[in-house]
Design a protein around this motif. Structure first.
Motif, PDB file in Angstrom:
ATOM      1  N   SER A   1      -4.755  -5.953  -8.094  1.00 44.07           N
ATOM      2  CA  SER A   1      -5.404  -7.014  -8.486  1.00 44.07           C
ATOM      3  C   SER A   1      -6.812  -7.672  -7.781  1.00 44.07           C
ATOM      4  O   SER A   1      -6.984  -7.376  -6.822  1.00 44.07           O
ATOM      5  CB  SER A   1      -4.501  -8.547  -7.406  1.00 44.07           C
ATOM      6  OG  SER A   1      -4.999  -9.401  -7.054  1.00 44.07           O
ATOM      7  N   TYR A   2      -7.430  -7.966  -8.391  1.00 43.38           N
ATOM      8  CA  TYR A   2      -9.036  -8.617  -7.976  1.00 43.38           C
ATOM      9  C   TYR A   2      -8.952  -9.840  -8.017  1.00 43.38           C
ATOM     10  O   TYR A   2      -8.899 -10.145  -9.039  1.00 43.38           O
ATOM     11  CB  TYR A   2      -9.849  -7.788  -8.829  1.00 43.38           C
ATOM     12  CG  TYR A   2      -9.491  -6.008  -9.301  1.00 43.38           C
ATOM     13  CD1 TYR A   2     -10.003  -5.110  -7.802  1.00 43.38           C
ATOM     14  CD2 TYR A   2      -9.002  -5.519  -9.721  1.00 43.38           C
ATOM     15  CE1 TYR A   2      -9.664  -4.223  -8.292  1.00 43.38           C
ATOM     16  CE2 TYR A   2      -8.364  -4.449 -10.188  1.00 43.38           C
ATOM     17  CZ  TYR A   2      -8.933  -3.827  -8.802  1.00 43.38           C
ATOM     18  OH  TYR A   2      -9.034  -1.719  -9.202  1.00 43.38           O
ATOM     19  N   GLU A   3      -9.521 -10.529  -7.167  1.00 42.94           N
ATOM     20  CA  GLU A   3      -9.608 -12.123  -6.705  1.00 42.94           C
ATOM     21  C   GLU A   3     -11.358 -12.013  -7.555  1.00 42.94           C
ATOM     22  O   GLU A   3     -10.642 -12.826  -8.657  1.00 42.94           O
ATOM     23  CB  GLU A   3     -10.481 -12.243  -5.316  1.00 42.94           C
ATOM     24  CG  GLU A   3      -9.114 -11.614  -4.958  1.00 42.94           C
ATOM     25  CD  GLU A   3      -9.397 -12.369  -3.089  1.00 42.94           C
ATOM     26  OE1 GLU A   3     -10.223 -13.512  -3.002  1.00 42.94           O
ATOM     27  OE2 GLU A   3      -8.491 -12.301  -2.268  1.00 42.94           O
ATOM     28  N   GLN A   4     -12.338 -11.554  -7.722  1.00 40.40           N
ATOM     29  CA  GLN A   4     -12.971 -11.638  -8.703  1.00 40.40           C
ATOM     30  C   GLN A   4     -13.551 -10.919  -9.285  1.00 40.40           C
ATOM     31  O   GLN A   4     -13.761  -9.533  -9.002  1.00 40.40           O
ATOM     32  CB  GLN A   4     -14.595 -12.218  -7.665  1.00 40.40           C
ATOM     33  CG  GLN A   4     -14.479 -12.771  -6.479  1.00 40.40           C
ATOM     34  CD  GLN A   4     -15.436 -13.397  -5.690  1.00 40.40           C
ATOM     35  OE1 GLN A   4     -16.729 -12.861  -6.312  1.00 40.40           O
ATOM     36  NE2 GLN A   4     -15.296 -14.526  -4.302  1.00 40.40           N
ATOM     37  N   TYR A   5     -13.807 -11.253 -10.681  1.00 41.10           N
ATOM     38  CA  TYR A   5     -13.901 -10.190 -11.575  1.00 41.10           C
ATOM     39  C   TYR A   5     -14.323 -11.004 -12.775  1.00 41.10           C
ATOM     40  O   TYR A   5     -14.247 -12.072 -12.777  1.00 41.10           O
ATOM     41  CB  TYR A   5     -13.391  -9.249 -12.058  1.00 41.10           C
ATOM     42  CG  TYR A   5     -11.519  -9.775 -12.616  1.00 41.10           C
ATOM     43  CD1 TYR A   5     -12.034 -10.552 -14.006  1.00 41.10           C
ATOM     44  CD2 TYR A   5     -10.707 -10.881 -12.054  1.00 41.10           C
ATOM     45  CE1 TYR A   5     -10.513 -11.613 -14.871  1.00 41.10           C
ATOM     46  CE2 TYR A   5      -9.798 -11.916 -12.629  1.00 41.10           C
ATOM     47  CZ  TYR A   5      -9.855 -11.894 -13.651  1.00 41.10           C
ATOM     48  OH  TYR A   5      -8.576 -12.883 -14.627  1.00 41.10           O
ATOM     49  N   GLU A   6     -15.087 -10.019 -13.867  1.00 39.68           N
ATOM     50  CA  GLU A   6     -15.965 -10.931 -15.306  1.00 39.68           C
ATOM     51  C   GLU A   6     -14.801 -10.048 -16.110  1.00 39.68           C
ATOM     52  O   GLU A   6     -15.350  -8.691 -16.262  1.00 39.68           O
ATOM     53  CB  GLU A   6     -17.345 -11.333 -15.074  1.00 39.68           C
ATOM     54  CG  GLU A   6     -17.957 -10.294 -15.077  1.00 39.68           C
ATOM     55  CD  GLU A   6     -19.276 -10.225 -15.050  1.00 39.68           C
ATOM     56  OE1 GLU A   6     -19.760 -10.961 -15.764  1.00 39.68           O
ATOM     57  OE2 GLU A   6     -19.906  -9.361 -14.675  1.00 39.68           O
ATOM     58  N   ILE A   7     -14.948 -10.502 -17.426  1.00 37.39           N
ATOM     59  CA  ILE A   7     -15.110  -9.929 -18.816  1.00 37.39           C
ATOM     60  C   ILE A   7     -15.571 -10.107 -19.633  1.00 37.39           C
ATOM     61  O   ILE A   7     -16.114 -11.525 -19.929  1.00 37.39           O
ATOM     62  CB  ILE A   7     -13.565  -9.357 -19.188  1.00 37.39           C
ATOM     63  CG1 ILE A   7     -12.328  -9.790 -18.476  1.00 37.39           C
ATOM     64  CG2 ILE A   7     -13.418  -8.919 -20.176  1.00 37.39           C
ATOM     65  CD1 ILE A   7     -11.245  -9.933 -18.852  1.00 37.39           C
ATOM     66  N   VAL A   8     -16.924  -8.922 -19.893  1.00 34.53           N
ATOM     67  CA  VAL A   8     -17.684  -9.408 -20.560  1.00 34.53           C
ATOM     68  C   VAL A   8     -16.940  -8.944 -22.313  1.00 34.53           C
ATOM     69  O   VAL A   8     -17.448  -7.429 -21.992  1.00 34.53           O
ATOM     70  CB  VAL A   8     -19.365  -8.781 -20.358  1.00 34.53           C
ATOM     71  CG1 VAL A   8     -20.676  -9.190 -21.449  1.00 34.53           C
ATOM     72  CG2 VAL A   8     -19.774  -9.176 -18.702  1.00 34.53           C
ATOM     73  N   LEU A   9     -17.451  -9.859 -23.143  1.00 34.97           N
ATOM     74  CA  LEU A   9     -16.647  -9.325 -24.540  1.00 34.97           C
ATOM     75  C   LEU A   9     -17.730  -9.316 -25.477  1.00 34.97           C
ATOM     76  O   LEU A   9     -19.368 -10.252 -25.124  1.00 34.97           O
ATOM     77  CB  LEU A   9     -16.586 -10.025 -25.140  1.00 34.97           C
ATOM     78  CG  LEU A   9     -14.923 -10.192 -24.166  1.00 34.97           C
ATOM     79  CD1 LEU A   9     -13.942 -10.997 -24.083  1.00 34.97           C
ATOM     80  CD2 LEU A   9     -13.921  -8.843 -24.256  1.00 34.97           C
TER      81      LEU A   9
END
Length: 177
Positions: A1-9
């Motif tokens: 589990s990751y608290e901070q992440y982003e998904i760039v599409l």
């Protein structure tokens, strides 16, 4: 589990309404971003656009049609342990024989001429450290081939094996990477 992440599409010239679906997701999820390219480009350009638009300490580049997301934790673990680049490898047995032969010939000649080691089993499913992304983005060559760049830069490299995925089992839904 990751608290901070982003998904760039990256939308690489899709014509199937993918952008509208993703725009709806943007309203619900603050950690999803969309970059729409002006037209369809070669996949290495789309991957570079993703690297240019991400802010994370570790970046996973993947093709949603062929790369199994369940390998991401293993890739991130290897990167956190010290690898600046983690490349997923997979068997190419499902690829037609003639394609495999010419690919092997291409990499053999490339390795011979450039004094770099690029393996046939390497994929474009890659986890980069921020240091590696910054180094790649400093290269301003018009012709982009990430496998050559990261083998030439020389940072710590690890590989993980992922199951052979038959790309035909995924339904194509445009060119969103």
């Amino acid at each position: 589990s990751y608290e901070q992440y982003e998904i760039v599409l990256i939308d690489n010239g899709s014509i199937d309404g993918s952008v509208l679906v993703v725009k709806q997701l943007l309203k619900r999820f603050r950690n999803v971003r969309l970059v729409v390219l002006s037209r369809e480009y070669e996949e290495q350009i789309a991957y570079t656009a993703a690297l240019e638009n991400c802010i994370g300490d570790y970046i996973v580049v993947m093709d949603m049609h062929t790369d199994p997301p369940n390998a991401i934790p293993k890739m991130l673990s290897a990167a956190i342990a010290g690898a600046d680049i983690v490349t997923a490898t997979r068997s190419r047995l499902h690829v037609p024989l003639l394609y495999r032969v010419f690919s092997q010939l291409f990499y053999w000649i490339s390795n011979l001429l450039t004094d770099n080691r690029i393996e046939l089993s390497w994929t474009n499913y890659i986890c980069f450290s921020r240091k590696m992304v910054n180094a790649i983005l400093q290269i301003k060559d018009r012709v982009r081939y990430l496998k050559y760049f990261y083998s030439n830069i020389g940072y710590q490299h690890a590989t993980i094996d992922v199951l052979s995925i038959d790309p035909n089992r995924y339904e194509k839904c445009g060119h969103v990477w």
